[in-house]
Design an enzyme around this catalytic site. Structure first.
Site, mmCIF file in Angstrom:
data_model
loop_
_atom_site.group_PDB
_atom_site.id
_atom_site.type_symbol
_atom_site.label_atom_id
_atom_site.label_comp_id
_atom_site.label_asym_id
_atom_site.label_seq_id
_atom_site.Cartn_x
_atom_site.Cartn_y
_atom_site.Cartn_z
ATOM 1 N N LYS A 176 30.383 44.260 61.432
ATOM 2 C CA LYS A 176 30.722 42.656 61.996
ATOM 3 C C LYS A 176 32.053 42.405 62.283
ATOM 4 C CE LYS A 176 31.991 38.617 60.138
ATOM 5 N NZ LYS A 176 32.273 38.150 61.874
ATOM 6 N N GLU A 179 35.195 37.058 64.121
ATOM 7 C CA GLU A 179 35.501 36.212 65.368
ATOM 8 C C GLU A 179 36.964 35.937 66.550
ATOM 9 O OE1 GLU A 179 34.757 36.027 62.267
ATOM 10 O OE2 GLU A 179 33.596 33.508 62.227
ATOM 11 N N GLY A 229 39.925 42.443 54.502
ATOM 12 C CA GLY A 229 39.894 41.167 54.781
ATOM 13 C C GLY A 229 40.542 40.070 53.055
ATOM 14 N N THR A 233 36.894 35.873 50.531
ATOM 15 C CA THR A 233 35.947 36.509 51.313
ATOM 16 C C THR A 233 35.455 37.673 50.328
ATOM 17 O OG1 THR A 233 36.924 35.584 52.863
ATOM 18 C CG2 THR A 233 34.792 37.207 53.293
ATOM 19 N N GLY A 234 36.770 38.147 50.296
ATOM 20 C CA GLY A 234 36.258 40.052 49.078
ATOM 21 C C GLY A 234 35.244 39.004 47.553
ATOM 22 N N GLU A 251 39.481 46.571 50.682
ATOM 23 C CA GLU A 251 40.161 46.459 50.672
ATOM 24 C C GLU A 251 40.920 44.860 50.808
ATOM 25 O OE1 GLU A 251 41.651 49.225 50.187
ATOM 26 O OE2 GLU A 251 40.887 50.751 51.360
ATOM 27 N N CYS A 285 48.483 43.654 55.835
ATOM 28 C CA CYS A 285 48.303 43.130 55.092
ATOM 29 C C CYS A 285 49.486 43.580 54.542
ATOM 30 C CB CYS A 285 46.608 44.326 54.600
ATOM 31 S SG CYS A 285 46.541 45.630 54.737
#
Ligand code: NAD
Length: 481
Positions: A176, A179, A229, A233-234, A251, A285
């Site tokens: 995925k 966006e 990300g 979200t993780g 990650e 990151c």
């Protein structure tokens, strides 16, 4: 300069396909629309999962001798190199990053495929002695279907980082794309499919994270999740994955510290600061977002870092400036908000702290905070922008305590001429990777991943391959012994 198609598609079950709805992709340098891309639906995600499942279950990726996977991966690397210039232009326009860095992403992507091609025929098990009457050995099976969710900051190289070892080990993949920056990944996948992989081995969909991403990671058709990300979200993905007990590689973010001792090589340190926090507009990151400086050299280093920040060229990625725009208006607003909170908490703004108001795109001024205390938000929270917090320290003990004093633990750095001191610090720093005297030393060959909220599992290097396989033990009773 290359022409950029006005509309882009998803790649599902061997075909490029459109969707009823489209997502708009903007150019962060100009804040203008660049193109649209098919917005994948949950049904699209389901078709991609079915295709990958069929491919994985058919054994087509693993039936032939491993040398077949070696040739696929080497061919993929060649095809990626062939589109590096075009892909770099697309990535630079959609993401804002410099054209040189965008090209480096494509070359790095090719390198991942070359590197894991070298391992695809060496995934060897072990033989375990059990004494007479038994033979015992292990084999590594592919996981099956790998769902890979990619962020926007290095979409092309992060995609290749997970895809190459997954294919080397014989997995089928559903990717995925993010966006905000999905087009460079389309160029990448267009090149990859030229290598003639079995149908369904690779699927690429771009859709809303909370809809399509969440559907992928909740599906029982998935055998493994690789996510790169943000921490929230993780955490949400881990909750979804728990329902089917899906193994995951996470990650996540960072708040990484460089410790500069009084005997530091000043030139070496400043070069690392420039790369460490201003490369990719600080949207890395493992950025050097905290600089801990020993009190004796604190004033001198603060002044030098402020001069460095103020001397940076700022502009469009295509002109290769020192500092490029951040990815979106929302990202820029978030960075500015955190800077204002830092000032409210008493951090001293030495330079920057706000958007660049002479440029049309999403540009943040290179920013340095001084006299930062370890408990301030600017020393604890990930900014994901060109913002450096400089913190003074007196002793080695105190430096380690501050460096380890966040919820994250992605990377860390030590800058000193004293090798014993460096090694003492290396042992005590709570991070997945420690740099000594050069930020971002290392490469695709060196294992990378976090501790604490920075995540778990390792990507890159030989070690990463073993995230994409599972061990099977075969225990045999031998009669007559
Ligand atoms: P993000 O978490 O917002 O999005 C990452 C991806 O997850 C996107 O593709 C998004 O669509 C998808 N997503 C969003 N919600 C989802 C859900 N509920 N289920 C499944 N997928 C979902 O992160 P971002 O803003 O794209 O990237 C920035 C963050 O990524 C930073 O925190 C940064 O530190 C981190 N990052 C980490 C690494 C690493 O290797 N450790 C590398 C790059 C970026």
């Amino acid at each position: 300069m290359y022409p950029i198609a006005s509309h882009w598609l998803n790649y599902i079950d061997g075909d490029w396909v459109d969707s009823a709805q489209h997502l708009s992709v903007n150019n962060p340098g100009t804040a203008e629309p660049l193109a649209t891309i098919a917005q994948a639906t949950v049904e699209d995600a389901e078709r991609a999962l079915l295709a990958a499942r069929r491919c994985a279950d058919s054994g087509e990726l693993t039936r032939a001798r491993p040398a077949q996977r070696v040739s696929w991966l080497l061919r993929i690397a060649e095809e990626i190199r062939a589109v590096a210039d075009e892909g770099a232009w697309v990535l630079c326009q959609e993401n804002g990053k410099s054209i040189n860095d965008a090209r480096d992403e494509f070359i790095e992507a090719a390198r991942y495929f070359e590197y894991y091609a070298g391992m695809a025929d060496k995934i060897e098990g072990t033989s375990i002695p059990l004494g007479n009457g038994y033979m015992d050995f292990t084999v590594y099976d592919p996981m099956g279907v790998s769902a890979q969710i990619v962020p926007w900051n290095f979409p092309v190289s992060i995609c290749a980082r997970s895809l190459a070892p997954a294919l080397a080990a014989g997995n089928a993949v559903v990717i995925k794309s993010p966006e905000l920056s999905p087009l460079g990944m389309c160029v990448l996948v267009r090149a990859i499919v030229k290598a003639g992989l079995p149908q369904g081995a690779i699927n690429l969909i771009c859709g809303r994270g909370r809809e399509v991403g969440a559907h992928l990671v909740s599906s029982a058709k998935v055998d493994q999740i690789v996510f790169t990300g943000s921490v929230p979200t993780g955490q949400s993905i881990l909750r979804d994955a728990a329902a089917n007990a899906i193994p995951s590689v996470m990650e996540l973010g960072g708040k990484s510290a460089a410790i500069a001792f009084a005997d530091v090589d000043r030139k070496q340190l400043l070069a690392s600061v420039k790369n460490g926090i201003f490369f990719n507009a600080g949207q890395v990151c493992s950025a050097m977002s905290r600089l801990l400086v020993q009190r004796e050299i604190y004033e001198d280093i603060v002044q030098a870092v402020v001069e460095l920040a103020e001397g940076l060229s700022v502009g469009l990625g295509q002109d290769n400036p020192d500092l490029t725009p951040v990815v979106s208006a929302a990202q820029l607003a978030g960075i500015e908000t955190l800077c204002r909170r830092a000032v409210d908490e008493g951090a001293v703004l030495a330079t920057g702290g706000e958007a660049h108001n002479e440029l049309a795109g999403h540009f943040m001024l290179p920013t340095v905070f001084r006299d930062v205390r370890a408990d301030m938000c600017i020393a604890q929270e990930e900014v994901f922008g060109p913002v450096l917090a400089v913190i003074p320290f007196d002793s080695e003990e105190q430096a380690i305590e501050i460096a380890n004093g966040t919820d994250f633990g992605l990377v860390a750095g030590v800058f000193t001429q004293d090798i014993s001191r460096a090694m003492r610090c290396v042992r005590r720093l709570r991070a997945g990777q420690v740099f000594v005297n050069e930020w971002y030393a290392g490469g695709i060959e060196t294992p990378f991943g976090g501790v604490g909220l920075s995540g778990f599992g390792r990507e890159k290097g030989q070690e990463a391959l073993y995230s994409y396989v599972r061990t099977k033990n075969i225990a045999i009773r031998v009669a007559g012994e």
